[in-house]
Write a protein that holds these residues in place. Structure first.
Motif, mmCIF file in Angstrom:
data_model
loop_
_atom_site.group_PDB
_atom_site.id
_atom_site.type_symbol
_atom_site.label_atom_id
_atom_site.label_comp_id
_atom_site.label_asym_id
_atom_site.label_seq_id
_atom_site.Cartn_x
_atom_site.Cartn_y
_atom_site.Cartn_z
ATOM 1 N N SER A 1 2.041 1.628 -3.493
ATOM 2 C CA SER A 1 0.909 2.078 -4.302
ATOM 3 C C SER A 1 0.651 3.565 -4.103
ATOM 4 O O SER A 1 0.421 4.305 -5.071
ATOM 5 N N TYR A 2 0.692 4.007 -2.867
ATOM 6 C CA TYR A 2 0.450 5.417 -2.566
ATOM 7 C C TYR A 2 1.495 6.304 -3.248
ATOM 8 O O TYR A 2 1.153 7.276 -3.926
ATOM 9 N N GLN B 1 -7.842 2.074 1.958
ATOM 10 C CA GLN B 1 -7.419 0.706 1.623
ATOM 11 C C GLN B 1 -7.912 -0.278 2.670
ATOM 12 O O GLN B 1 -8.359 -1.380 2.336
ATOM 13 N N THR C 1 -10.401 -3.292 1.655
ATOM 14 C CA THR C 1 -9.806 -4.630 1.592
ATOM 15 C C THR C 1 -10.221 -5.488 2.785
ATOM 16 O O THR C 1 -9.927 -6.665 2.806
ATOM 17 N N VAL D 1 0.834 -1.205 0.000
ATOM 18 C CA VAL D 1 0.000 0.000 0.000
ATOM 19 C C VAL D 1 0.866 1.252 0.000
ATOM 20 O O VAL D 1 0.555 2.235 -0.682
#
Length: 96
Positions: A60-61, A90, A94, A57
């Motif tokens: 991704s960020y 997220q 998720t 994450v």
């Protein structure tokens, strides 16, 4: 007028391609980080999975912010607030 529409479509397509590429890279980082934590370091599966999720994450960020959407953040506080909101989104989506 047509040039503006074509330019916007090109930018949207570029954004879509970059989003897909970095999304796949996020998947690879998640699997790789899990393997490193669990197999290489022998960390418990649940903890290794949670750590891999954090790394994925975070990757991704950063990639989405810097290369896909090109979002500028004026201060460190704004950066942290934005990053916290991204992680929170997220988690919500998720199920963590």
């Amino acid at each position: 007028m047509d040039n503006i529409i074509i330019r916007n479509r090109k930018e949207e397509f570029k954004e879509l391609v970059l989003y897909a590429v970095f999304g796949n890279m996020t998947f690879v980082i998640s699997i790789g980080a899990y393997a490193i934590f669990n197999v290489l370091f022998g960390i418990n599966e649940l903890i290794a999975n949670a750590l891999a999720w954090v790394f994925a994450v975070l990757f991704s960020y950063v990639t989405n912010k810097k290369w896909v959407f090109k979002v500028a953040t004026p201060t460190k506080t704004a950066f942290l607030v934005q990053m916290f909101a991204f992680f929170q989104w997220q988690i919500y989506h998720t199920g963590y």
